[in-house]
Design a protein around this motif. Structure first.
Motif, PDB file in Angstrom:
ATOM      1  N   GLU A 203       0.801  -1.162   0.012  1.00  0.00           N
ATOM      2  CA  GLU A 203      -0.060   0.084  -0.007  1.00  0.00           C
ATOM      3  C   GLU A 203       0.897   1.265   0.005  1.00  0.00           C
ATOM      4  O   GLU A 203       0.628   2.123  -0.623  1.00  0.00           O
ATOM      5  CB  GLU A 203      -0.883   0.085   1.154  1.00  0.00           C
ATOM      6  N   ALA A 204       2.024   1.319   0.776  1.00  0.00           N
ATOM      7  CA  ALA A 204       2.898   2.281   0.655  1.00  0.00           C
ATOM      8  C   ALA A 204       3.413   2.702  -0.523  1.00  0.00           C
ATOM      9  O   ALA A 204       3.620   3.733  -1.038  1.00  0.00           O
ATOM     10  CB  ALA A 204       3.750   2.118   1.962  1.00  0.00           C
ATOM     11  N   ARG A 205       4.046   1.640  -1.093  1.00  0.00           N
ATOM     12  CA  ARG A 205       4.482   1.669  -2.432  1.00  0.00           C
ATOM     13  C   ARG A 205       3.709   2.403  -3.425  1.00  0.00           C
ATOM     14  O   ARG A 205       4.160   3.254  -4.302  1.00  0.00           O
ATOM     15  CB  ARG A 205       4.840   0.181  -2.952  1.00  0.00           C
ATOM     16  N   GLU A 206       2.493   1.885  -3.326  1.00  0.00           N
ATOM     17  CA  GLU A 206       1.588   2.453  -4.271  1.00  0.00           C
ATOM     18  C   GLU A 206       1.417   3.980  -4.268  1.00  0.00           C
ATOM     19  O   GLU A 206       0.888   4.416  -5.171  1.00  0.00           O
ATOM     20  CB  GLU A 206       0.317   1.559  -4.084  1.00  0.00           C
ATOM     21  N   ALA A 207       1.494   4.409  -3.001  1.00  0.00           N
ATOM     22  CA  ALA A 207       1.262   5.817  -2.572  1.00  0.00           C
ATOM     23  C   ALA A 207       2.574   6.487  -2.987  1.00  0.00           C
ATOM     24  O   ALA A 207       2.510   7.718  -2.598  1.00  0.00           O
ATOM     25  CB  ALA A 207       0.865   6.034  -1.240  1.00  0.00           C
TER      26      ALA A 207
ATOM     27  N   THR B 143      -8.429  -3.038   2.103  1.00  0.00           N
ATOM     28  CA  THR B 143      -8.803  -3.026   0.630  1.00  0.00           C
ATOM     29  C   THR B 143      -9.538  -2.119   0.035  1.00  0.00           C
ATOM     30  O   THR B 143     -10.450  -1.426   0.798  1.00  0.00           O
ATOM     31  CB  THR B 143      -9.503  -4.599   0.569  1.00  0.00           C
ATOM     32  N   GLY B 144      -9.596  -2.130  -1.225  1.00  0.00           N
ATOM     33  CA  GLY B 144     -10.312  -1.025  -1.823  1.00  0.00           C
ATOM     34  C   GLY B 144      -9.674  -0.651  -3.247  1.00  0.00           C
ATOM     35  O   GLY B 144      -8.935  -1.560  -3.756  1.00  0.00           O
ATOM     36  N   PRO B 145     -10.531  -0.219  -4.171  1.00  0.00           N
ATOM     37  CA  PRO B 145     -10.282   0.113  -5.423  1.00  0.00           C
ATOM     38  C   PRO B 145      -8.884   0.721  -5.637  1.00  0.00           C
ATOM     39  O   PRO B 145      -8.154   0.417  -6.691  1.00  0.00           O
ATOM     40  CB  PRO B 145     -11.221   0.993  -5.963  1.00  0.00           C
TER      41      PRO B 145
ATOM     42  N   CYS C 152      -5.464   2.808   0.343  1.00  0.00           N
ATOM     43  CA  CYS C 152      -6.020   4.121   1.270  1.00  0.00           C
ATOM     44  C   CYS C 152      -4.909   4.903   1.266  1.00  0.00           C
ATOM     45  O   CYS C 152      -5.063   6.345   1.227  1.00  0.00           O
ATOM     46  CB  CYS C 152      -6.055   3.282   2.758  1.00  0.00           C
ATOM     47  N   LEU C 153      -3.567   4.873   1.522  1.00  0.00           N
ATOM     48  CA  LEU C 153      -2.583   5.756   1.535  1.00  0.00           C
ATOM     49  C   LEU C 153      -2.508   6.901   0.357  1.00  0.00           C
ATOM     50  O   LEU C 153      -2.304   7.921   0.260  1.00  0.00           O
ATOM     51  CB  LEU C 153      -1.205   5.372   2.051  1.00  0.00           C
TER      52      LEU C 153
ATOM     53  N   GLY D 201      -2.884  20.148   2.079  1.00  0.00           N
ATOM     54  CA  GLY D 201      -1.509  20.097   2.723  1.00  0.00           C
ATOM     55  C   GLY D 201      -2.011  19.715   4.411  1.00  0.00           C
ATOM     56  O   GLY D 201      -2.873  19.054   4.429  1.00  0.00           O
ATOM     57  N   GLY D 202      -1.000  20.334   5.322  1.00  0.00           N
ATOM     58  CA  GLY D 202      -1.395  19.956   6.662  1.00  0.00           C
ATOM     59  C   GLY D 202      -1.166  18.538   6.904  1.00  0.00           C
ATOM     60  O   GLY D 202      -0.330  17.804   6.417  1.00  0.00           O
ATOM     61  N   ASN D 203      -2.137  18.236   8.280  1.00  0.00           N
ATOM     62  CA  ASN D 203      -1.831  16.900   8.773  1.00  0.00           C
ATOM     63  C   ASN D 203      -3.264  16.196   8.228  1.00  0.00           C
ATOM     64  O   ASN D 203      -4.398  16.752   8.013  1.00  0.00           O
ATOM     65  CB  ASN D 203      -1.962  16.721  10.216  1.00  0.00           C
ATOM     66  N   MET D 204      -3.134  14.815   7.699  1.00  0.00           N
ATOM     67  CA  MET D 204      -4.388  14.026   7.407  1.00  0.00           C
ATOM     68  C   MET D 204      -4.396  12.718   8.367  1.00  0.00           C
ATOM     69  O   MET D 204      -3.337  12.108   8.307  1.00  0.00           O
ATOM     70  CB  MET D 204      -4.273  13.642   6.038  1.00  0.00           C
ATOM     71  N   VAL D 205      -5.607  12.488   8.403  1.00  0.00           N
ATOM     72  CA  VAL D 205      -5.983  10.961   9.215  1.00  0.00           C
ATOM     73  C   VAL D 205      -6.900  10.121   8.562  1.00  0.00           C
ATOM     74  O   VAL D 205      -7.877  10.959   8.000  1.00  0.00           O
ATOM     75  CB  VAL D 205      -6.329  11.067  10.679  1.00  0.00           C
ATOM     76  N   ALA D 206      -6.789   8.894   8.529  1.00  0.00           N
ATOM     77  CA  ALA D 206      -7.902   8.171   7.646  1.00  0.00           C
ATOM     78  C   ALA D 206      -8.808   7.909   8.598  1.00  0.00           C
ATOM     79  O   ALA D 206      -8.711   7.684   9.884  1.00  0.00           O
ATOM     80  CB  ALA D 206      -7.366   6.812   7.312  1.00  0.00           C
ATOM     81  N   THR D 207     -10.054   8.142   8.284  1.00  0.00           N
ATOM     82  CA  THR D 207     -11.242   7.850   9.193  1.00  0.00           C
ATOM     83  C   THR D 207     -12.391   7.133   8.592  1.00  0.00           C
ATOM     84  O   THR D 207     -12.501   6.668   7.161  1.00  0.00           O
ATOM     85  CB  THR D 207     -11.990   9.372   9.541  1.00  0.00           C
TER      86      THR D 207
END
Ligand code: UTP
Length: 297
Positions: A45-49, A138-140, A143-144, A155-161
């Motif tokens: 997932e990190a690589r994809e991002a 999982t998803g299309p 997530c990252l 910009g700024g900070n972001m959290v997944a919710t």
């Protein structure tokens, strides 16, 4: 212009008590969903991002995790000689380029916030991602990667919710919502593990973050939060107080909490049913055992 996110921290120094006795000798992140360890999903997932620098915060007893990313020339040789090209390809997908991974030690399990702080020197003054490998998503699109796209606009900070039942808020960091715009939520506060009466919403933070480097200063104050641990959520809340924007991102996809037994089992079943080589037999088996189970009730 936002800075490109190339570094990610993977905090894997927790004790994993919910999986004892297995985690006495097996790091939780090496436990497998079908045939791939949890950590592999987070790395992919990190690589994809677009992540190129992978920083693991580890602890005693996690050497199996470090070995997993090494090459295994003997095994490769054997697979090659036996003409097992598909397996060889799969094995090579786990290879990490020399110098791409750094391992930092957390000497004591003082909480997720403390684990992130341990990587401060490698982060320097760049924004960075944090991925908790227990959360398998999982998803299309990863997530990252979804978050990085959104981050380039905010910009700024972001959290997944994600939304959770109000009865479950005490298991999560919960955001206080200032405004919502599609998948983006502007956050005005955050509370770690509130009970139902104190929860400001039903929107929970899950294990993906994009953070500004200033958060390291907040973490370095070592303020203890819920459970006596140094909480990442509290340091993010501090950023809001200091006037830094924090956004929630309602990702598209399904999240499995593989740090819990129930979540891990659900993920195992879901991933097995996705696999062409297993699906038919496995579904038949599930139908049979669930049928037997119902008959016995
Ligand atoms: P958890 O809250 O799931 O804790 O940590 P844990 O120790 O892994 O598991 P349990 O609750 O005892 O079963 C969330 C993430 O933060 C990391 C963990 O490795 C996991 O990825 N973590 C937690 C650290 O790296 N260090 C810590 O001190 C605490």
């Amino acid at each position: 212009m936002t800075t490109k996110i190339t570094k990610a921290i993977f905090p894997v120094a927790g004790l994993g008590t919910r999986f004892l006795p297995a985690t006495k000798s097996v790091p939780k992140e090496i436990m497998t969903l079908v045939d791939r360890p949890l950590i592999q999903y987070a790395i992919d997932e990190a690589r994809e991002a677009g992540i190129t620098d992978f920083i693991f915060v580890t602890a005693r007893g996690k050497s199996a995790l470090e070995d997993y990313f090494d090459r295994s020339p003997e095994l490769e040789q054997k697979l090659k000689a036996a003409g097992k090209t598909e397996l060889l390809k799969e094995l090579r997908r786990t290879d990490m380029e020399s110098g791409a991974i750094a391992y930092i030690r957390q000497r004591e399990a003082r909480g997720l916030g403390h684990a992130v702080w341990c990587a401060r020197r490698l982060i320097g003054d760049e924004p960075f991602a944090v991925l908790l490998p227990d959360d398998v998503i999982t998803g299309p699109r990863g997530c990252l990667a979804q978050m990085v796209d959104a981050y380039h606009k905010t910009g700024g900070n972001m959290v997944a919710t994600m939304q959770v039942p109000m009865s479950k808020t005490e298991n999560y960091g919960i955001v206080d919502i200032a405004a919502e715009n599609g998948r983006l939520v502007s956050v005005k506060g955050m509370v770690e593990k509130p009970n139902i009466a104190d929860a400001p919403s039903d929107l929970a933070v899950i294990g993906r973050y994009i953070l500004r480097p200033e958060i390291m200063d907040a973490l370095g104050k070592f303020n203890q939060g819920a459970g006596g641990e140094i909480q990442l959520t509290d340091a993010i809340a501090d950023q809001i107080t200091a006037g830094q924007p924090v956004h929630g991102y309602k990702f598209e996809g399904d999240r499995y909490d593989c740090g819990s037994k129930a979540g891990f089992l659900q993920a195992t079943v879901a991933f097995a049913l996705e696999r062409e080589d297993l699906r038919d037999d496995f579904r038949e088996f599930l139908d049979r055992v669930t049928g037997l189970h119902h008959a016995a009730e």
